[in-house]
Motif scaffolding. Structure first.
Motif, PDB file in Angstrom:
ATOM      1  N   TYR A   1       0.837  -1.198   0.000  1.00 23.49           N
ATOM      2  CA  TYR A   1       0.000   0.000   0.000  1.00 23.49           C
ATOM      3  C   TYR A   1       0.871   1.245   0.000  1.00 23.49           C
ATOM      4  CZ  TYR A   1      -3.018   3.651   1.873  1.00 23.49           C
ATOM      5  OH  TYR A   1      -3.688   4.824   2.062  1.00 23.49           O
TER       6      TYR A   1
ATOM      7  N   ALA B   1       2.678   1.699  -3.327  1.00 29.23           N
ATOM      8  CA  ALA B   1       1.873   2.101  -4.483  1.00 29.23           C
ATOM      9  C   ALA B   1       1.254   3.480  -4.318  1.00 29.23           C
ATOM     10  CB  ALA B   1       0.771   1.067  -4.724  1.00 29.23           C
ATOM     11  N   MET B   2       1.199   3.970  -3.088  1.00 31.45           N
ATOM     12  CA  MET B   2       0.555   5.262  -2.846  1.00 31.45           C
ATOM     13  C   MET B   2       1.453   6.386  -3.355  1.00 31.45           C
ATOM     14  SD  MET B   2      -2.324   5.610  -1.620  1.00 31.45           S
ATOM     15  CE  MET B   2      -3.434   6.858  -1.072  1.00 31.45           C
ATOM     16  N   PRO B   3       0.937   7.249  -4.229  1.00 27.00           N
ATOM     17  CA  PRO B   3       1.788   8.315  -4.748  1.00 27.00           C
ATOM     18  C   PRO B   3       2.118   9.366  -3.685  1.00 27.00           C
ATOM     19  CG  PRO B   3      -0.449   8.573  -5.516  1.00 27.00           C
ATOM     20  CD  PRO B   3      -0.412   7.279  -4.795  1.00 27.00           C
TER      21      PRO B   3
ATOM     22  N   PHE C   1       3.530  13.490  -3.156  1.00 31.96           N
ATOM     23  CA  PHE C   1       3.501  14.723  -3.929  1.00 31.96           C
ATOM     24  C   PHE C   1       4.499  15.720  -3.386  1.00 31.96           C
ATOM     25  CE2 PHE C   1      -0.643  12.744  -3.896  1.00 31.96           C
ATOM     26  CZ  PHE C   1      -0.765  12.471  -5.233  1.00 31.96           C
TER      27      PHE C   1
ATOM     28  N   PHE D   1       0.297  19.294  -8.221  1.00 28.36           N
ATOM     29  CA  PHE D   1      -1.070  18.980  -7.838  1.00 28.36           C
ATOM     30  C   PHE D   1      -1.094  17.725  -6.987  1.00 28.36           C
ATOM     31  CE2 PHE D   1      -5.331  17.170  -8.856  1.00 28.36           C
ATOM     32  CZ  PHE D   1      -6.026  18.071  -8.080  1.00 28.36           C
TER      33      PHE D   1
ATOM     34  N   TRP E   1     -11.839  10.415 -20.775  1.00 23.97           N
ATOM     35  CA  TRP E   1     -12.971  10.900 -19.983  1.00 23.97           C
ATOM     36  C   TRP E   1     -13.865   9.784 -19.495  1.00 23.97           C
ATOM     37  CZ3 TRP E   1     -12.604  15.330 -17.730  1.00 23.97           C
ATOM     38  CH2 TRP E   1     -11.719  16.266 -18.260  1.00 23.97           C
TER      39      TRP E   1
ATOM     40  N   ILE F   1     -14.562   9.374 -15.549  1.00 21.01           N
ATOM     41  CA  ILE F   1     -15.881   9.200 -14.946  1.00 21.01           C
ATOM     42  C   ILE F   1     -15.946   7.891 -14.163  1.00 21.01           C
ATOM     43  CG2 ILE F   1     -18.297   8.757 -15.489  1.00 21.01           C
ATOM     44  CD1 ILE F   1     -18.244  10.846 -17.502  1.00 21.01           C
TER      45      ILE F   1
ATOM     46  N   GLU G   1     -14.434   7.201  -6.241  1.00 19.73           N
ATOM     47  CA  GLU G   1     -14.133   8.262  -5.306  1.00 19.73           C
ATOM     48  C   GLU G   1     -15.314   8.537  -4.363  1.00 19.73           C
ATOM     49  OE1 GLU G   1     -12.898  11.787  -7.277  1.00 19.73           O
ATOM     50  OE2 GLU G   1     -11.412  12.252  -5.750  1.00 19.73           O
TER      51      GLU G   1
ATOM     52  N   GLU H   1     -11.118   7.803  -1.658  1.00 24.19           N
ATOM     53  CA  GLU H   1     -10.053   8.646  -2.186  1.00 24.19           C
ATOM     54  C   GLU H   1      -8.741   7.872  -2.281  1.00 24.19           C
ATOM     55  OE1 GLU H   1      -8.736  13.130  -1.095  1.00 24.19           O
ATOM     56  OE2 GLU H   1     -10.731  12.473  -0.548  1.00 24.19           O
ATOM     57  N   GLN H   2      -8.499   6.996  -1.285  1.00 26.05           N
ATOM     58  CA  GLN H   2      -7.279   6.186  -1.298  1.00 26.05           C
ATOM     59  C   GLN H   2      -7.278   5.255  -2.504  1.00 26.05           C
ATOM     60  OE1 GLN H   2      -5.426   6.980   1.403  1.00 26.05           O
ATOM     61  NE2 GLN H   2      -7.120   8.212   2.137  1.00 26.05           N
TER      62      GLN H   2
ATOM     63  N   LEU I   1      -6.485   7.160  -5.553  1.00 17.37           N
ATOM     64  CA  LEU I   1      -5.063   7.498  -5.638  1.00 17.37           C
ATOM     65  C   LEU I   1      -4.237   6.283  -6.052  1.00 17.37           C
ATOM     66  CD1 LEU I   1      -4.357   9.866  -2.626  1.00 17.37           C
ATOM     67  CD2 LEU I   1      -4.096  10.363  -5.038  1.00 17.37           C
ATOM     68  N   LEU I   2      -4.595   5.111  -5.497  1.00 21.11           N
ATOM     69  CA  LEU I   2      -3.874   3.891  -5.850  1.00 21.11           C
ATOM     70  C   LEU I   2      -4.064   3.558  -7.325  1.00 21.11           C
ATOM     71  CD1 LEU I   2      -4.484   1.544  -2.806  1.00 21.11           C
ATOM     72  CD2 LEU I   2      -2.366   2.635  -3.484  1.00 21.11           C
TER      73      LEU I   2
ATOM     74  N   GLY J   1      -2.585   6.776  -9.392  1.00 14.93           N
ATOM     75  CA  GLY J   1      -1.218   7.170  -9.087  1.00 14.93           C
ATOM     76  C   GLY J   1      -1.059   8.659  -8.914  1.00 14.93           C
ATOM     77  N   ALA J   2      -2.152   9.385  -8.920  1.00 12.64           N
ATOM     78  CA  ALA J   2      -2.170  10.840  -8.757  1.00 12.64           C
ATOM     79  C   ALA J   2      -3.632  11.220  -8.569  1.00 12.64           C
ATOM     80  CB  ALA J   2      -1.591  11.526  -9.986  1.00 12.64           C
ATOM     81  N   PRO J   3      -3.928  12.440  -8.190  1.00 13.95           N
ATOM     82  CA  PRO J   3      -5.333  12.815  -8.029  1.00 13.95           C
ATOM     83  C   PRO J   3      -6.110  12.764  -9.344  1.00 13.95           C
ATOM     84  CG  PRO J   3      -3.916  14.370  -6.900  1.00 13.95           C
ATOM     85  CD  PRO J   3      -3.027  13.506  -7.705  1.00 13.95           C
ATOM     86  N   ASP J   4      -5.426  12.924 -10.466  1.00 12.21           N
ATOM     87  CA  ASP J   4      -6.111  12.751 -11.748  1.00 12.21           C
ATOM     88  C   ASP J   4      -5.274  11.824 -12.619  1.00 12.21           C
ATOM     89  OD1 ASP J   4      -4.014  14.371 -12.097  1.00 12.21           O
ATOM     90  OD2 ASP J   4      -4.997  15.790 -13.424  1.00 12.21           O
TER      91      ASP J   4
ATOM     92  N   ARG K   1      -0.048   2.508 -14.562  1.00  9.43           N
ATOM     93  CA  ARG K   1      -0.716   1.576 -13.652  1.00  9.43           C
ATOM     94  C   ARG K   1      -1.817   0.802 -14.354  1.00  9.43           C
ATOM     95  NH1 ARG K   1      -0.411   3.853  -7.587  1.00  9.43           N
ATOM     96  NH2 ARG K   1       1.681   4.647  -7.821  1.00  9.43           N
TER      97      ARG K   1
ATOM     98  N   PRO L   1      -6.748  16.745 -21.060  1.00 11.17           N
ATOM     99  CA  PRO L   1      -7.252  16.836 -19.688  1.00 11.17           C
ATOM    100  C   PRO L   1      -7.860  18.196 -19.365  1.00 11.17           C
ATOM    101  CG  PRO L   1      -5.038  15.913 -19.730  1.00 11.17           C
ATOM    102  CD  PRO L   1      -5.312  16.444 -21.096  1.00 11.17           C
TER     103      PRO L   1
ATOM    104  N   GLN M   1     -23.905   4.329 -13.866  1.00  7.10           N
ATOM    105  CA  GLN M   1     -24.132   5.758 -14.077  1.00  7.10           C
ATOM    106  C   GLN M   1     -25.607   6.101 -13.902  1.00  7.10           C
ATOM    107  OE1 GLN M   1     -22.389   7.070 -17.870  1.00  7.10           O
ATOM    108  NE2 GLN M   1     -21.719   8.873 -16.781  1.00  7.10           N
TER     109      GLN M   1
END
Lengths: 186, 532
Positions: A43, A46-48, A50, A55, B190, B194, B200, B207-208, B211-212, B215-218, B226, B318, B335
């Motif tokens: 975990y 794999a967790m990025p 920052f 961002f 996109w 979605i 999320e 959220e975790q 992120l996993l 690999g980033a918030p977006d 990944r 993006p 959806q």
């Protein structure tokens, strides 16, 4: 030997744990601990993470004197995906993604509100929901005012605009890793 | 010296030598036996060497020696499980070949797809087959589950097999979804945005998880890598393991279920006996599977050659969301559910409950019978569930419940931002420069000066005309669908050599404020654009 065996029998009657059982259990428990360990390590691996300024991490958007004046058009920070808006209640860092289906909304300076091009959701300058299919107000990031000399946090705000300190040198920092969902409207 | 050479001996020895080698490869089938297999003759040796293959060969030991005749009835299984496996193997093979030309980075990914399409012999065919195969695998997995449910083949000793099946469904969806992102076009970017946003919505760990996954918030370089690794290593490996367990259970433990009509109620003994008759794997079933494989490949190749091409939109941006963005079709139901209510309840709690329910089906349903007539409630619920999926999927479409303003909607339907619309189907030489105005009495031919006319453009413009007039005159529509006092035009200009600019412009009074509003959309069409 015979005594030991007898002891074993006695122990079994009492159903207390003998040495062999204890060692087996300890062995199993350590195996379980290993599995949990591997899970935790994977975990964390794999967790990025920052860095400052990207961002997902914390971002310094400037000092109080750099901010847009109250009531003026919000400033777009595309790299860190936020709109910085200054209203009478204070300053907010709004996540630039519409809460409806993830489109990117824009500031309409004529009407003085955020409008999403996809499905027409509208929001106030401070992110409050006006109309449209969006289920809640815009998401915002945790925002902090930092004393330039001591590095102390003077004010911070999570789910509402942050009142601005008077000192123009105070540093404004946004934590883009901490996103607070907007309020759901009835 | 030559006298000692006996030609009979040489022939016999050579034949024996070849026969031995063949036996080593086929795990016991000699030349004569192979010939008999192909001809459909009975076994040439005793004990039956065709059975021996199943103990000596690895690839055959996971296959059963025989099927009971009743289980092979086409309308009982429809070969759905076979075709799901067929698609899995097909996807593995085409996927490995496609990996040669693919680079999983945001800078390179889209370009490598373009290169594959335009510069690699059979590249487009392989991509189309891989994409269609992926859709097929999802469809057949779902159909296979429905079949198993309706024939009651998940009961008793088969309940664990059903559980592995549910896991395989999840892996299949994961495989298809992770592959969706790889072309790195607007559609992929996109749809996956979605899709992962739905995760999320989960409380605490949502959220975790996101992120996993990303690999980033977006979604960016890390997310693409990944998804790629999940698509080509993690999920296929998991699928292989679980599929092996699933199939081993079927082949070695309980077999394919007999239709209920042969096991329940008053079955005449001769019918029962007939249903239990053994059909040997070699040659009957093997040849049937070869036939099905050939049939599947033929259908795929014909479909991709003439009817289907995998979609590819413009490169992922993006910063800009295209209109009518939607999740992949197998997530439309989700959806649709998300539109019904709270994101946490509809997006996480109910779907989780659904998965638990799916796993628990064999343990909830204690009815010992398998015949559909004896389990009306289960069958009714199954049909209801299928209908619910269809309805929810419809509700997941952008057409449902989203109020796109009329002007945007009309133009988007004629000339979508991404993909093809009626405008793109009009031949280039019919797009005559000029201003075409929407009016009540539209002339039958829009270009009377041209001797070959412009029927396709006229048809397209008539649609535009009708929809604008409908929105103008019909006062019973919802507010957002109306365009009071609309003035609308379509302007075609010769923009450059071999390039035309088509502008749609609509002006109308806002229903609430009465203000004059306008909408404009430009489309550029090149002479050499390839019509699909």
């Amino acid at each position: 030997m015979t005594e030991n065996e007898k002891e074993g029998e006695v122990n079994e009657e009492k159903t207390s744990v003998n040495r062999r059982e204890f060692l087996n259990l300890a062995w199993l428990a350590s195996l379980g601990f290993l599995v949990v360990n591997i899970g935790g390590v994977s975990y964390l691996f794999a967790m990025p993470r920052f860095k400052e300024g990207e961002f997902g991490g914390t971002v310094t958007v400037g000092t109080v004197s750099d901010l847009p004046p109250v009531g003026s058009d919000p400033v777009n920070h595309p790299k860190v995906k936020l709109w910085l808006t200054n209203t009478e209640e204070g300053i907010s860092a709004l996540y630039k993604v519409c809460t409806h289906l993830g489109c990117l909304y824009n500031w309409n300076s004529q009407e003085g509100k955020f409008i999403c091009p996809c499905h027409g959701s509208q929001f106030e300058g401070d992110g409050d929901y006006i109309l449209g299919p969006a289920p809640r107000s815009l998401d915002r990031f945790v925002i902090e005012a930092i004393d330039p000399d001591t590095g102390e946090v003077l004010v911070s705000a999570t789910n509402e605009p942050m009142p601005l300190p008077d000192d123009p040198d105070v540093i404004i920092r946004v934590d883009t890793g901490k996103k607070v969902p907007g309020e759901t409207h009835a | 010296m030559f006298n000692s050479l006996n030609f009979k001996d040489i022939r016999k020895n050579a034949r024996d030598a070849i026969d031995q080698r063949v036996r080593a490869i086929t795990a016991g089938l000699g030349l004569d036996e192979l010939r008999a297999v192909v001809r459909g003759d009975p076994p040439t040796e005793k004990p039956n060497p065709r059975y021996k293959v199943h103990t000596t060969s690895f690839t055959f030991h996971i296959r059963p020696r025989y099927y009971e005749k009743g289980t092979t009835i086409l309308t009982h299984t429809f070969r759905l499980g076979f075709f799901t496996t067929f698609f899995f193997i097909l996807e593995s093979i085409t996927g490995i070949i496609l990996m040669i030309y693919y680079t999983p980075s945001p800078e390179e990914a889209y370009g490598s797809i373009l290169n594959l399409l335009s510069n690699v012999p059979y590249g487009q065919l392989l991509r189309d087959v891989h994409r269609l195969g992926a859709e097929g695998m999802v469809i057949f997995t779902v159909l296979h589950m429905f079949r198993t449910y309706f024939t009651g083949s998940y009961k008793k000793e088969r309940s664990f097999t059903w559980l592995t099946g549910v896991v395989l469904l999840g892996i299949t969806l994961g495989l298809s979804f992770s592959g969706y992102l790889l072309p790195w076009d607007q559609l992929a970017y996109w749809a996956v945005t979605i899709g992962t946003s739905m995760a999320e919505a989960a409380p605490i760990f949502g959220e975790q998880v996101n992120l996993l996954l990303r690999g980033a918030p977006d979604i960016g370089a890390g997310g693409l890598l990944r998804f790629y690794l999940a698509h080509v290593v993690l999920l296929p490996a998991a699928a292989l393991v679980i599929l092996s367990i699933h199939y081993y259970k079927v082949a070695r433990e309980h077999g394919i279920s007999q239709p209920a009509k042969f096991v329940e109620g008053d079955v005449p003994p001769e019918v029962k006996k007939e249903s239990k008759q053994r059909l040997d794997f070699i040659p009957n079933l093997l040849s049937h599977e070869v036939f099905l494989t050939a049939l599947g490949l033929l259908i795929l190749v014909v479909a991709t050659a003439y009817f289907y091409s995998a979609p590819l939109e413009s490169v992922a941006n993006p910063q800009q969301t295209p209109l009518d963005t939607k999740a992949p079709w197998y997530f439309w139901w989700l959806q649709g559910m998300l539109k019904l209510g709270d994101k946490t309840l509809m997006g996480i709690i109910l779907p989780t409950a659904l998965v638990v329910l799916l796993i628990a089906v064999p343990y909830i349903d204690r009815n010992p019978y398998r015949s559909m007539y004896r389990r009306p409630v289960a069958v009714g619920l199954g049909i209801l569930f299928a209908l619910m999926l269809v309805v929810l999927s419809y509700m997941g479409l952008p057409e449902y419940g989203i109020q796109t303003p009329a002007a945007t909607r009309i133009v988007q339907d004629l000339a979508p931002e991404e993909g093809e619309g009626p405008l793109h189907e009009v031949p280039y030489d019919q797009l005559h420069a000029g201003i075409y105005t929407v009016m009540e009495d539209l002339p039958r031919d829009l270009c009377p000066d041209v001797n070959y006319g412009c029927p396709d453009m006229t048809a397209m413009f008539t649609e535009y005309n009708e929809r604008v007039i409908e929105a103008t005159t019909n006062e019973h529509l919802e507010d957002f669908e109306r365009l009071p006092n609309a003035e609308a035009v379509m302007v075609i200009q010769d923009w450059q050599e071999a390039l035309k600019k088509v502008t749609f412009r609509i002006l109308w009074d806002d229903v609430e404020t009465g203000e004059r509003k306008s909408y404009e959309h430009d489309v550029y069409l090149h002479e050499n654009r390839s019509p699909d």
